[in-house]
Design a protein around this motif. Structure first.
Motif, PDB file in Angstrom:
ATOM      1  N   ARG A   4     -35.236  14.329 -13.223  1.00  0.00           N
ATOM      2  CA  ARG A   4     -36.175  13.482 -12.267  1.00  0.00           C
ATOM      3  C   ARG A   4     -37.622  14.041 -12.622  1.00  0.00           C
ATOM      4  NH1 ARG A   4     -32.729  13.139  -6.579  1.00  0.00           N
ATOM      5  NH2 ARG A   4     -30.694  12.565  -7.782  1.00  0.00           N
ATOM      6  N   ARG A   7     -40.175  11.635 -12.346  1.00  0.00           N
ATOM      7  CA  ARG A   7     -40.376  10.997 -10.914  1.00  0.00           C
ATOM      8  C   ARG A   7     -41.160  11.925  -9.983  1.00  0.00           C
ATOM      9  NH1 ARG A   7     -39.573  10.273  -5.904  1.00  0.00           N
ATOM     10  NH2 ARG A   7     -38.398   8.739  -4.602  1.00  0.00           N
ATOM     11  N   THR A  25     -38.482  14.439  -4.489  1.00  0.00           N
ATOM     12  CA  THR A  25     -37.698  14.029  -5.577  1.00  0.00           C
ATOM     13  C   THR A  25     -36.418  14.246  -5.365  1.00  0.00           C
ATOM     14  OG1 THR A  25     -39.743  14.462  -7.189  1.00  0.00           O
ATOM     15  CG2 THR A  25     -37.425  14.164  -8.124  1.00  0.00           C
TER      16      THR A  25
END
Length: 137
Positions: A4, A7, A25
């Protein structure tokens, strides 16, 4: 778990501070809603104390360590050492990679030499959180 990291970088670019970008996140992995995490980590942006302290991205990862590994036992504090060890591991690895852990030093405020951009710090702290905290997810 699929990474992630990007992100987290996207959240930073969206206006989250570095701590918020890292911590928000992984909200689902530490069982907290994003609004609450956002509020908890809001004061850790800009290197805590306007660049005087630890990089916010590292602080966000340390918050995750506590939420993930603390027992929450108010009497015995039985997990304090384990959580502090994880936080130190993240801090140490970040410092080795970037040459500093204090926001002011990373941004080169006194030297004019920027060691790492804020999105880069978020990227590094998120990657370390994944490696150190969430490798079993």
């Amino acid at each position: 778990m699929e990474s992630r990291v990007q992100r987290a970088v996207e959240l930073k670019k969206k206006g989250y501070n570095c701590a918020q970008a890292v911590a928000c996140t992984y909200c689902d992995l530490v069982e907290i809603d994003e609004v609450t995490m956002f509020k908890i980590t809001e004061g850790f942006g800009v290197g805590f104390g306007c660049m005087q302290g630890t990089c916010g991205a590292i602080s966000g990862a340390a918050v995750l360590a506590g939420l993930l590994k603390s027992s929450g036992d108010l009497e015995t504090h039985d997990t304090k050492a384990a959580v502090q060890k994880l936080s130190k591991e993240i801090l140490t690895a970040f410092g080795e990679k970037n040459g500093a852990t204090i926001c002011r030093e990373i941004k080169g405020v006194d030297t004019g030499v920027v060691l790492r951009s804020c999105p880069g710090c978020v990227e590094d702290a998120a990657a370390l959180a994944e490696k150190i905290l969430f490798s079993d997810k």
